[in-house]
Design a protein around this motif. Structure first.
Motif, PDB file in Angstrom:
ATOM      1  N   PRO A 317      11.584  41.496   6.415  1.00  0.00           N
ATOM      2  CA  PRO A 317      10.555  41.280   5.380  1.00  0.00           C
ATOM      3  C   PRO A 317       9.141  41.476   5.941  1.00  0.00           C
ATOM      4  N   GLY A 318       8.257  41.978   5.065  1.00  0.00           N
ATOM      5  CA  GLY A 318       6.841  42.055   5.412  1.00  0.00           C
ATOM      6  C   GLY A 318       6.416  43.290   6.170  1.00  0.00           C
ATOM      7  N   ASN A 319       7.297  44.285   6.308  1.00  0.00           N
ATOM      8  CA  ASN A 319       6.946  45.471   7.084  1.00  0.00           C
ATOM      9  C   ASN A 319       6.513  46.655   6.224  1.00  0.00           C
ATOM     10  N   LEU A 452      -4.248  46.392  11.904  1.00  0.00           N
ATOM     11  CA  LEU A 452      -5.410  45.515  12.058  1.00  0.00           C
ATOM     12  C   LEU A 452      -6.693  46.243  11.644  1.00  0.00           C
ATOM     13  N   LYS A 453      -6.811  47.508  12.054  1.00  0.00           N
ATOM     14  CA  LYS A 453      -7.992  48.294  11.698  1.00  0.00           C
ATOM     15  C   LYS A 453      -8.069  48.526  10.185  1.00  0.00           C
ATOM     16  N   VAL A 454      -6.922  48.859   9.577  1.00  0.00           N
ATOM     17  CA  VAL A 454      -6.895  49.109   8.135  1.00  0.00           C
ATOM     18  C   VAL A 454      -7.224  47.841   7.356  1.00  0.00           C
ATOM     19  N   ALA A 455      -6.611  46.720   7.753  1.00  0.00           N
ATOM     20  CA  ALA A 455      -6.801  45.462   7.016  1.00  0.00           C
ATOM     21  C   ALA A 455      -8.209  44.908   7.151  1.00  0.00           C
ATOM     22  N   SER A 456      -8.887  45.228   8.261  1.00  0.00           N
ATOM     23  CA  SER A 456     -10.214  44.639   8.515  1.00  0.00           C
ATOM     24  C   SER A 456     -11.357  45.634   8.341  1.00  0.00           C
ATOM     25  N   ARG A 457     -11.061  46.830   7.801  1.00  0.00           N
ATOM     26  CA  ARG A 457     -12.077  47.877   7.785  1.00  0.00           C
ATOM     27  C   ARG A 457     -13.274  47.537   6.888  1.00  0.00           C
ATOM     28  N   ALA A 480       2.859  42.207   7.094  1.00  0.00           N
ATOM     29  CA  ALA A 480       2.362  41.153   6.209  1.00  0.00           C
ATOM     30  C   ALA A 480       1.736  40.009   7.010  1.00  0.00           C
ATOM     31  N   GLU A 481       2.315  39.698   8.166  1.00  0.00           N
ATOM     32  CA  GLU A 481       1.764  38.634   8.998  1.00  0.00           C
ATOM     33  C   GLU A 481       0.407  39.023   9.581  1.00  0.00           C
ATOM     34  N   ILE A 482       0.256  40.307   9.924  1.00  0.00           N
ATOM     35  CA  ILE A 482      -1.041  40.768  10.445  1.00  0.00           C
ATOM     36  C   ILE A 482      -2.099  40.688   9.363  1.00  0.00           C
ATOM     37  N   VAL A 483      -1.739  41.062   8.131  1.00  0.00           N
ATOM     38  CA  VAL A 483      -2.686  40.954   7.004  1.00  0.00           C
ATOM     39  C   VAL A 483      -3.065  39.492   6.781  1.00  0.00           C
ATOM     40  N   PHE A 484      -2.091  38.581   6.927  1.00  0.00           N
ATOM     41  CA  PHE A 484      -2.374  37.142   6.808  1.00  0.00           C
ATOM     42  C   PHE A 484      -3.390  36.710   7.854  1.00  0.00           C
ATOM     43  N   LYS A 487      -6.901  37.893   6.867  1.00  0.00           N
ATOM     44  CA  LYS A 487      -7.455  37.081   5.775  1.00  0.00           C
ATOM     45  C   LYS A 487      -7.866  35.698   6.274  1.00  0.00           C
ATOM     46  N   GLU A 488      -7.015  35.095   7.100  1.00  0.00           N
ATOM     47  CA  GLU A 488      -7.295  33.750   7.604  1.00  0.00           C
ATOM     48  C   GLU A 488      -8.516  33.763   8.525  1.00  0.00           C
ATOM     49  N   ALA A 489      -8.685  34.835   9.293  1.00  0.00           N
ATOM     50  CA  ALA A 489      -9.860  34.958  10.164  1.00  0.00           C
ATOM     51  C   ALA A 489     -11.134  34.993   9.325  1.00  0.00           C
ATOM     52  N   ALA A 490     -11.080  35.700   8.200  1.00  0.00           N
ATOM     53  CA  ALA A 490     -12.237  35.770   7.303  1.00  0.00           C
ATOM     54  C   ALA A 490     -12.558  34.393   6.723  1.00  0.00           C
ATOM     55  N   ILE A 491     -11.510  33.667   6.344  1.00  0.00           N
ATOM     56  CA  ILE A 491     -11.715  32.304   5.814  1.00  0.00           C
ATOM     57  C   ILE A 491     -12.307  31.405   6.898  1.00  0.00           C
ATOM     58  N   ASN A 492     -11.848  31.559   8.128  1.00  0.00           N
ATOM     59  CA  ASN A 492     -12.397  30.768   9.245  1.00  0.00           C
ATOM     60  C   ASN A 492     -13.888  31.043   9.421  1.00  0.00           C
ATOM     61  N   ALA A 493     -14.271  32.310   9.293  1.00  0.00           N
ATOM     62  CA  ALA A 493     -15.691  32.675   9.417  1.00  0.00           C
ATOM     63  C   ALA A 493     -16.512  32.031   8.304  1.00  0.00           C
ATOM     64  N   LEU A 494     -15.946  32.011   7.098  1.00  0.00           N
ATOM     65  CA  LEU A 494     -16.641  31.403   5.963  1.00  0.00           C
ATOM     66  C   LEU A 494     -16.830  29.896   6.183  1.00  0.00           C
ATOM     67  N   LYS A 495     -15.759  29.220   6.583  1.00  0.00           N
ATOM     68  CA  LYS A 495     -15.828  27.776   6.797  1.00  0.00           C
ATOM     69  C   LYS A 495     -16.798  27.409   7.920  1.00  0.00           C
TER      70      LYS A 495
END
Length: 536
Positions: A317-319, A452-457, A480-484, A487-495
């Motif tokens: 799953p998640g690939n 990682l590059k695609v998800a964070s571009r 899917a885990e890399i995308v998670f 997203k979580e890194a972005a939330i950490n930056a916001l917090k």
């Protein structure tokens, strides 16, 4: 094809153990300058012909140097992303060589043997032809849709806008590198289109309206025109204009059923291979097995063989199995019918089989098309004598029957995905059904980097962040885990930057300086730790 050396590849000295290997590979190019007294980087100057005369050499070099900070690749002075630029260019070069090898070249660049496009078979985002003879190879966007009403019954064609769109497509698909292609021919074809279309002078055109609510009244506005067949039925399946007046009519149940059957006509996903990382190793395999029969069915007719009609995508799953299916449909502009098995299963006698027959009928009417069964193991598990009472047993029998009749369909392919291929009924996996299997594996280190590059571009990354240091920590993760993690890194930056609790208070009106929100290395580390905690 370009003859000037428009491509420049630069990479600096690296502590990597593969640095000397990269230099040795680079020396194979005709114009290569090593780091010297006046230069701090190695420089390769080349053209598309040299790259594709030995593409493997370039690929080997790129695989080594792509992650180095000093690596820069440019075309005509503009920086490019090789993983998206070169695969398209490679396709164009292969196509032009295919034409060179033919004795009769007259119709090679046509969309089909009988239908001419704009001068290149890949230039098809806008249709030059009208729908006839069951031809559906490109997006349902037509030249006559570009324009405006000059008067109540006269539609003026906007040729300049058509040219602008075509030029952009030429650039995006790297068609300009083809030695056969002529932009002059494309522009001439546009100039040959009629300046205006008078709807009163012929019976093949009608006005397309859009209806909007204004209070308790409905305003009906002319927005475009559409071409209609001789019997008066529009051939434009893809863009059904929603009508509020139909909603108010109170149509009976039978009409509702017909509307449900038609609401998904000509759906093409917007997912592309460029937006999926980590699957480069299987893209060629996917394209050979699925794309080629849909794009060039005459090749299989010439060889006297039938293409694979059923392809099974399997893996953990998640690939990205579902994303791959959508990207394939987008690439060939195929009508995409996503099916979740349980939604077709009904407790009413015969309803499940009828639902399935309707799906195959829709696919046949909207060729080229792809039927995609997501998690097919949920409705097609192994049968036995004791399982005859199961609701999905008759469903499987009907699916087998329909797949056996697939040879009568010219451009319909069935894809299915599963995490548990061992659970599937053996009859589904025999030749002629889901007989071709493609494993979508977890990404390797290079794949993790690309995902990682695609998800964070589009993310605001801090200048101090080094993705190369993050990649080793996520090897073994699914896509899917890399995308998670991203997203979580972005939330950490916001917090870390603002007080989230204050933001959600209703009367909070303080301006937020968005430029201060940057995603750092520590934000990614925390996100990886959270993923591990969630997994446990």
């Amino acid at each position: 094809m370009t003859t000037d050396k428009d491509f420049e590849i630069k990479f600096g000295k690296s502590s990597s153990s593969n640095y000397q290997t990269a230099v040795n590979i680079a020396k194979k190019f005709s114009d290569f300058n090593l780091i010297g007294d006046n230069s701090t980087v190695n420089v390769i100057r080349t053209d598309s012909e040299e790259i594709f005369s030995d593409y493997k050499t370039f690929e080997n070099l790129y695989t080594i140097i792509y992650g180095w900070k000093t690596t820069v690749m440019t075309y005509k002075g503009k920086e490019i992303q090789p993983n998206t630029f070169f695969p398209q260019l490679k396709q164009i070069i292969k196509c032009s060589k295919g034409c060179e090898n033919l004795v009769f070249k007259e119709t090679y660049c046509n969309i089909s043997n009988t239908v001419e496009g704009w001068g290149c078979k890949y230039l098809m985002d806008i249709k030059r032809h009208l729908d006839n003879n069951g031809f559906y190879y490109s997006r349902t966007q037509y030249w006559y849709q570009f324009g405006s009403f000059e008067s109540e019954k006269v539609w003026k064609v906007n040729k300049e806008l058509i040219k602008e769109h075509l030029k952009k497509e030429v650039e995006n698909k790297k068609i300009e590198h083809c030695p056969i292609f002529s932009m002059e021919r494309v522009l001439k074809a546009v100039d040959e289109l009629p300046e205006t279309i008078n709807l009163e002078e012929g019976e093949n055109w009608e006005i397309e309206y859009k209806e909007d609510f204004f209070g308790t009244t409905i305003q009906r506005k002319p927005v475009s025109i559409k071409h209609i067949s001789k019997d008066g039925e529009s051939r434009r399946y893809s863009e059904t204009v929603f009508s509020f007046s139909n909603l108010l009519k109170g149509d009976d149940e039978e009409d509702d059923k017909k509307e449900d059957l038609n609401e998904r006509k000509r759906f093409i996903p917007d997912v592309t291979f460029d937006g999926i990382g980590g699957i480069e190793s299987i893209i060629d395999q996917i394209r050979e097995v699925i794309e080629l029969p849909l794009k060039r069915p005459e090749i299989y007719q010439h060889l006297g063989i039938k293409p694979h009609k059923g392809i099974l995508l399997f893996g953990e799953p998640g690939n990205g199995k579902t994303l791959v299916a959508k990207a394939i449909a987008n690439e060939v502009k195929a009508h995409f019918i996503p099916i979740s098995g349980p939604e077709l299963i009904s407790r009413w006698h015969g309803q499940s089989e009828e639902n399935l027959r309707n799906i195959f009928k829709e696919a046949r009417e909207n060729q080229p098309s792809i039927i995609f069964f997501d998690e097919i193991d949920s409705v097609a598990q192994k049968r036995s004598d004791e399982d005859n009472a199961r609701l999905d047993t008759k469903f499987v029998n009907q699916l087998l029957t329909l797949m056996d009749g697939m040879e009568a369909y010219n451009n319909v392919t069935i894809l299915a995905s599963t995490n548990r291929p061992e659970l599937l009924d053996d009859a589904l996996l025999r030749p002629g059904r889901f007989d071709y299997k493609i494993e979508i594996q977890k990404p390797d280190e290079i794949g993790c980097y690309k995902i990682l590059k695609v998800a964070s571009r589009k993310m605001p990354l801090d200048n101090s962040l080094d993705i190369n240091k993050i990649v080793p920590k996520i090897v073994g993760c699914s896509g899917a885990e890399i995308v998670f993690i991203v997203k979580e890194a972005a939330i950490n930056a916001l917090k870390r930057t603002v007080n989230v609790k204050d933001i959600i208070i209703e009367n909070y009106r303080t301006d937020i300086d968005l430029d201060k929100i940057k995603v750092t290395q520590d934000d990614f580390v925390l996100a990886i730790e959270k993923l591990k905690a969630n997994t446990i």
